[in-house]
Design a protein around this motif. Structure first.
Motif: not given
Ligand SMILES: [Zn+2]
Length: 268
Positions: A185-207
């Protein structure tokens, strides 16, 4: 019936009464101890592709009230490829070459301090048709910050992006996927941002290796999917030709997150 909602996503400004109706996606905040750019790890569970089922139909009014998304309801074979934590001086440049060779448009959730260090890469992203959005300034867990702390993180990042590319971001990806209704709500009301998560996570950071990253992205893809990756790992960049080419061969088209939101299939 399919309606295009592009006009709704330019600079959304909902009333507070409307905001109270917002349905937010909640995720488990990630425990972390470092404040530098880190992967969006959320659990220690083994990687597995999320359900390939597309998001269920939703009314136009209901969709317009949402300020948080992990996928977009659409019957079209559209995907949003997203990259977090950059820009990285070498890897992001190599990634941009790969994307340009294939005509793939992506969304870069950039870290403010990296933007200040490598502003030319942000300008290149914009010049080549990609979307640039906020991933905060110092990569904290926003759920642990005060309102003032969140404001500072988002303000500094936005200022860095505007200074680099004269583009005002409209999306936020919270580090670690750590968010809640207060943050959204803060991101939206103060900055107009939609919050974006994800539906596919390959966990690439685990290399896990480029071929594993690529196969997880391909296996998890679904119409309206938002794919997570990080352009600060060489193995992720190495995985992209295989992943992108396989998905393009399946008939998928890559669009930015804002374009994907505008393509939502909604009920009248
Ligand atoms: Zn991150």
């Amino acid at each position: 019936m399919r309606l295009l909602l592009s006009s709704l996503w330019i600079r959304p400004l909902l009333s507070l009464s409307a905001l109270s109706l917002v349905g937010c996606v909640s995720v488990t905040p990630q425990t972390q101890g470092r404040a530098v750019a880190m992967p969006e790890a959320r659990s220690q569970a083994p990687a597995k592709p999320r359900s390939k089922r597309s998001a269920p139909p939703i009314s136009a009014a209901g969709f317009a009230r949402r300020i948080s998304h992990s996928s977009v309801p659409t019957s079209e074979k559209l995907l949003a490829m997203t990259f977090d934590d950059g820009p990285h001086p070498k890897l992001t440049a190599r990634l941009l070459d790969l994307l340009a060779q294939r005509g793939v448009k992506a969304t870069f959730f950039v870290v403010g301090r990296n933007v200040r260090t490598y502003p030319a890469l942000v300008r290149r992203m914009i010049a080549e048709g990609h979307e640039v959005a906020s991933h905060t300034d110092t990569h904290p867990s926003l759920t642990k910050l005060s309102e003032a702390g969140i404001r500072q993180e988002l303000e500094r990042t936005e200022e860095a992006i505007v200074a680099a590319a004269q583009i005002k971001p409209v999306l936020l990806r919270p580090p670690y996927g750590a968010t809640n209704e207060r943050v959204n709500r803060q991101a939206f009301s103060q900055f107009g941002y939609q919050t974006i998560l994800w539906s596919v996570d390959p966990e690439d950071w685990r290399r896990p290796g480029p071929s594993v990253v690529a196969s997880r992205l391909v296996a998890g893809a679904h119409p309206g999917g938002i794919l997570l990756a990080h352009d600060i790992h060489a193995g992720t960049i190495d995985a992209m030709p295989q992943a992108l080419d396989a998905l393009l061969a399946q008939g998928y088209r890559f669009v930015t997150v804002s374009q994907l939101l505008s393509s939502a299939t909604v009920l009248p």
